[in-house]
Design an enzyme around this catalytic site. Structure first.
Site, PDB file in Angstrom:
ATOM      1  N   SER A 167     -15.324 -44.156  23.414  1.00 49.80           N
ATOM      2  CA  SER A 167     -14.940 -43.338  24.186  1.00 49.80           C
ATOM      3  C   SER A 167     -13.841 -42.594  23.690  1.00 49.80           C
ATOM      4  O   SER A 167     -13.686 -41.478  24.470  1.00 49.80           O
ATOM      5  CB  SER A 167     -15.174 -43.687  25.482  1.00 49.80           C
ATOM      6  OG  SER A 167     -13.130 -44.450  25.426  1.00 49.80           O
ATOM      7  N   LYS A 205      -6.772 -45.056  27.156  1.00 50.41           N
ATOM      8  CA  LYS A 205      -7.258 -43.313  27.883  1.00 50.41           C
ATOM      9  C   LYS A 205      -6.505 -42.512  27.246  1.00 50.41           C
ATOM     10  O   LYS A 205      -5.168 -42.531  27.438  1.00 50.41           O
ATOM     11  CB  LYS A 205      -7.814 -43.376  29.158  1.00 50.41           C
ATOM     12  CG  LYS A 205      -8.833 -44.561  29.383  1.00 50.41           C
ATOM     13  CD  LYS A 205     -10.975 -43.586  28.413  1.00 50.41           C
ATOM     14  CE  LYS A 205     -11.590 -44.822  28.870  1.00 50.41           C
ATOM     15  NZ  LYS A 205     -11.692 -45.414  28.050  1.00 50.41           N
TER      16      LYS A 205
END
Length: 246
Positions: A167, A205
């Protein structure tokens, strides 16, 4: 001036150098002090180094030099342990040795700083795998560590995590990479962080604050941004470096 564990470690290093002429390994220091992880040894060594009791010798693995002892340790003697033949040959040169402080114009560093020297490496605790795709429960494996060039680190406490998932691939972070994290509780918008979600899931993230909400943003269009209330997310560190093997 020193904590009990710092004093014990300093004496252990001094005794081992006196017996063998070689610095003890991180595992040996961990076992001798009854610590659960090598990260605790790293913190003790950093504290002793900052206070001028020991120094790391560049370009050599496992190389520590005792610069001085605590005042009530100066008269202590190494414990009587068997001496290897190689160490015995060096013994006459060591007899009568008294640790001394090398005077110099050293620039003081802030508490927790890692002093970088050419060729020096630092052992960081490798806590396990972090998902760069779907959050997973943190794997707190304190038995592993990774050697990192000291020049890659700044002030503060650091640790390393192995990456799983894709991701963050558009940010140059691939599965199998080792990310270097500076421990912190706050980070600026746009910073890539280690975020603890609901106290049991951890993810890597990019942090985005939107009003009272916190968005954890991937760097891959195939993954969705997740938005949480401020009480559901805790920052556990920020990305400061990356290591990759080909």
């Amino acid at each position: 001036m020193l904590t009990r564990k710092q004093r014990e470690l300093l004496q252990f290093i001094q005794d081992r150098l006196g017996e063998t002429g070689v610095s003890p390994s991180f595992d040996e220091m961990k076992d001798a002090l009854g610590l659960k992880s090598k990260s605790g040894v790293h913190r003790l060594i950093t504290g002793l180094e900052e206070r001028g009791f020991i120094r790391r010798l560049p370009h050599r693995a496992r190389a520590l030099e005792v610069m001085r002892l605590a005042e009530d340790q100066v008269g202590s003697k190494p414990s009587a342990s068997p001496i290897s033949p190689a160490a015995a040959e060096r013994e006459p040169a060591r007899r009568g040795f008294t640790p001394s402080v090398i005077q110099g114009d050293f620039t003081p560093t802030l508490p927790g700083a890692v002093v970088a020297q050419a060729g020096q490496t630092v052992q960081l605790p490798l806590y396990g795998k972090i998902a760069a795709g779907t959050p997973i429960e943190a794997l707190r494996d304190h038995s592993n560590s990774v050697d990192v060039p000291a020049g890659m680190l700044g002030r503060g406490e650091h640790y390393a995590l192995a990456v799983e998932g894709d991701s963050m691939i558009d940010a140059g972070i691939h599965e199998g990479d080792t990310v270097l994290i500076e421990r912190c509780e706050n980070a600026e918008n746009g910073t890539i962080v280690v975020a603890l979600v609901d106290n049991n899931e951890v993810t890597l993230k990019r942090l985005r604050r939107k009003g009272d909400s916190i968005a954890l943003e991937p760097a891959n269009p195939n993954h969705k941004t997740r938005i949480f209330g401020p009480d559901r997310v805790k920052i556990q560190g920020r990305l400061i470096g990356l290591m990759r093997q080909y």
